[in-house]
Write an enzyme that holds these catalytic residues in place. Sequence first.
Site, PDB file in Angstrom:
ATOM      1  N   LYS A  84       2.582 -13.480   0.133  1.00  0.00           N
ATOM      2  CA  LYS A  84       1.535 -13.685  -0.885  1.00  0.00           C
ATOM      3  C   LYS A  84       1.880 -14.821  -1.823  1.00  0.00           C
ATOM      4  O   LYS A  84       0.995 -15.514  -2.315  1.00  0.00           O
ATOM      5  CB  LYS A  84       1.264 -12.387  -1.657  1.00  0.00           C
ATOM      6  CG  LYS A  84       0.689 -11.288  -0.778  1.00  0.00           C
ATOM      7  CD  LYS A  84      -0.586 -10.684  -1.306  1.00  0.00           C
ATOM      8  CE  LYS A  84      -1.285  -9.952  -0.173  1.00  0.00           C
ATOM      9  NZ  LYS A  84      -2.098  -8.838  -0.510  1.00  0.00           N
ATOM     10  N   LYS A 126      -8.889  -8.342   6.302  1.00  0.00           N
ATOM     11  CA  LYS A 126     -10.088  -8.591   5.504  1.00  0.00           C
ATOM     12  C   LYS A 126     -10.053  -9.949   4.823  1.00  0.00           C
ATOM     13  O   LYS A 126     -11.069 -10.441   4.367  1.00  0.00           O
ATOM     14  CB  LYS A 126     -10.367  -7.451   4.523  1.00  0.00           C
ATOM     15  CG  LYS A 126      -9.274  -7.019   3.599  1.00  0.00           C
ATOM     16  CD  LYS A 126      -9.809  -5.878   2.738  1.00  0.00           C
ATOM     17  CE  LYS A 126      -8.829  -4.779   2.436  1.00  0.00           C
ATOM     18  NZ  LYS A 126      -7.759  -5.107   1.515  1.00  0.00           N
ATOM     19  N   LYS A 153      -3.225  -9.742  13.247  1.00  0.00           N
ATOM     20  CA  LYS A 153      -3.941  -8.491  12.981  1.00  0.00           C
ATOM     21  C   LYS A 153      -5.314  -8.772  12.356  1.00  0.00           C
ATOM     22  O   LYS A 153      -5.505  -9.792  11.682  1.00  0.00           O
ATOM     23  CB  LYS A 153      -3.100  -7.542  12.109  1.00  0.00           C
ATOM     24  CG  LYS A 153      -3.090  -7.850  10.643  1.00  0.00           C
ATOM     25  CD  LYS A 153      -2.624  -6.660   9.804  1.00  0.00           C
ATOM     26  CE  LYS A 153      -2.918  -6.975   8.341  1.00  0.00           C
ATOM     27  NZ  LYS A 153      -2.823  -5.872   7.451  1.00  0.00           N
TER      28      LYS A 153
HETATM   29  P1  ATP Z   1      -5.419  -8.297   3.336  1.00  0.00           P
HETATM   30  O1  ATP Z   1      -5.937  -9.021   4.541  1.00  0.00           O
HETATM   31  O2  ATP Z   1      -6.174  -8.596   2.078  1.00  0.00           O
HETATM   32  O3  ATP Z   1      -3.922  -8.362   3.176  1.00  0.00           O
HETATM   33  P2  ATP Z   1      -5.622  -5.888   4.832  1.00  0.00           P
HETATM   34  O4  ATP Z   1      -6.891  -5.940   5.643  1.00  0.00           O
HETATM   35  O5  ATP Z   1      -4.359  -6.134   5.538  1.00  0.00           O
HETATM   36  O6  ATP Z   1      -5.766  -6.785   3.558  1.00  0.00           O
HETATM   37  P3  ATP Z   1      -4.728  -3.726   3.077  1.00  0.00           P
HETATM   38  O7  ATP Z   1      -5.553  -3.462   1.874  1.00  0.00           O
HETATM   39  O8  ATP Z   1      -3.433  -4.412   2.894  1.00  0.00           O
HETATM   40  O9  ATP Z   1      -5.634  -4.440   4.188  1.00  0.00           O
HETATM   41  O10 ATP Z   1      -4.471  -2.361   3.821  1.00  0.00           O
HETATM   42  C1  ATP Z   1      -5.178  -1.161   3.665  1.00  0.00           C
HETATM   43  C2  ATP Z   1      -4.716  -0.200   4.762  1.00  0.00           C
HETATM   44  O11 ATP Z   1      -5.266  -0.585   6.038  1.00  0.00           O
HETATM   45  C3  ATP Z   1      -3.190  -0.185   4.955  1.00  0.00           C
HETATM   46  O12 ATP Z   1      -2.737   1.151   5.188  1.00  0.00           O
HETATM   47  C4  ATP Z   1      -2.990  -1.059   6.164  1.00  0.00           C
HETATM   48  O13 ATP Z   1      -1.803  -0.751   6.838  1.00  0.00           O
HETATM   49  C5  ATP Z   1      -4.236  -0.744   7.009  1.00  0.00           C
HETATM   50  N1  ATP Z   1      -4.618  -1.866   7.890  1.00  0.00           N
HETATM   51  C6  ATP Z   1      -4.955  -3.110   7.485  1.00  0.00           C
HETATM   52  N2  ATP Z   1      -5.279  -3.905   8.542  1.00  0.00           N
HETATM   53  C7  ATP Z   1      -5.140  -3.136   9.658  1.00  0.00           C
HETATM   54  C8  ATP Z   1      -5.320  -3.386  11.078  1.00  0.00           C
HETATM   55  N3  ATP Z   1      -5.697  -4.561  11.530  1.00  0.00           N
HETATM   56  N4  ATP Z   1      -5.089  -2.373  11.932  1.00  0.00           N
HETATM   57  C9  ATP Z   1      -4.702  -1.167  11.469  1.00  0.00           C
HETATM   58  N5  ATP Z   1      -4.510  -0.870  10.155  1.00  0.00           N
HETATM   59  C10 ATP Z   1      -4.715  -1.822   9.253  1.00  0.00           C
END
Ligand code: ATP
Length: 334
Positions: free
Chosen positions: A115, A200, A197
């Site tokens: 980050k 969002k 992965k």
């Molecule tokens: P960002 O892209 O803003 O870092 P993110 O989509 O990775 O966000 P987080 O808010 O960090 O999402 O995570 C929320 C929850 O969703 C966490 O428990 C994370 O492990 C899970 N998660 C996020 N992306 C995935 C994915 N692609 N597959 C499975 N679980 C996920």
Amino acid sequence: MLNGNKVLFSGMQATGNLTLGNYLGALKNWVALADEYECYYSVVDMHSITVRQDPAELRRRARALLTLYIAAGLDPEKSCIYFQSHVSGHAELAWILSCFTYMGELNRMTQFKDKSAKHADNINAGLFTYPVLMAADILLYQADVVPVGIDQMQHLELTRDIAQRFNSIYGDVFTVPEPYIGKIGAKIMSLQDPAKKMSKSDENPNASIYLMDDPDTIRRKCKRAVTDSEGVILYRDEQPGVKNLLDIYCACTSKTPDEAVREFESCGYGQLKEAVSEAVISVLAPLQERVRDLEKDKAYIDKVIHDNAERAAYASSKTLRKVQKKVGFPERIR
Ligand code: ATP
Ligand code: LTN
């Protein structure tokens, strides 16, 4: 009795629009576990401001996320669904725990490194101490189990270290939490690059299916999903795009990869993609309808927000008072 009254804590940040990865990797497990534990599901809005946010947008997203928790099947009468910023104990405990966390430990956190590279113009102290606030979230409720995606394991390890360090000085104050990683959908990959992965914050909107995408958008994104030129549908690492589509299909239909491979034996990629989009639509359409219904009932959501903040404040105050006493803060005069 709820699993001998074992406690579960988890949270999500209200940054960006939630993806199918967030739902299959996190929210879906939360719902599955909700009846087994005494659950606290927080919208961690205090974590969100470690990255610059537009205030009106953060407020809107935080409320939308809380509504989504309910729409996904969490019952706010049973699980405590609330905003982190409404319970001052999180910040108070985080301060105390920061005095039991080493700079070296925080320096090793990969999320901080990622980050700060991404937001080089705003490497603030909150971004650095983010994991201490996360430890406070969990330890405040004496959580036994914390369902998270694989990416949060390092933060959970640190939480356990802080709890054990504190306990070794002051006695058994904190429950040392265990992570819970779901079996299916633990890592849904990007539709445009199956090595990454689904996230969002991805700039390419075709890489992610958002939870509020309409059926045509879902069909279009699945159709465009990157596969390969093998032309066979097998569940193996050599075909990451196809494997990801099968993972999504299995997570949405509760089938096993073996069953899915058999089902698509004589099919082409076009048919697989069609089946995946229909499976996703059949999971998301009812969810979206519940979101829209709940959004209309402002008074109900307001009541959930109010009542659950009080429940969380009460539950957390017990741990906080104990910790304050242990470290030597003077007793309150009533
Ligand atoms: P960002 O892209 O803003 O870092 P993110 O989509 O990775 O966000 P987080 O808010 O960090 O999402 O995570 C929320 C929850 O969703 C966490 O428990 C994370 O492990 C899970 N998660 C996020 N992306 C995935 C994915 N692609 N597959 C499975 N679980 C996920
Ligand atoms: N860092 C987590 C969100 C989070 C969390 C928590 C998860 C904040 N506090 C406590 C579990 C328990 C993330 O998913 N990005």
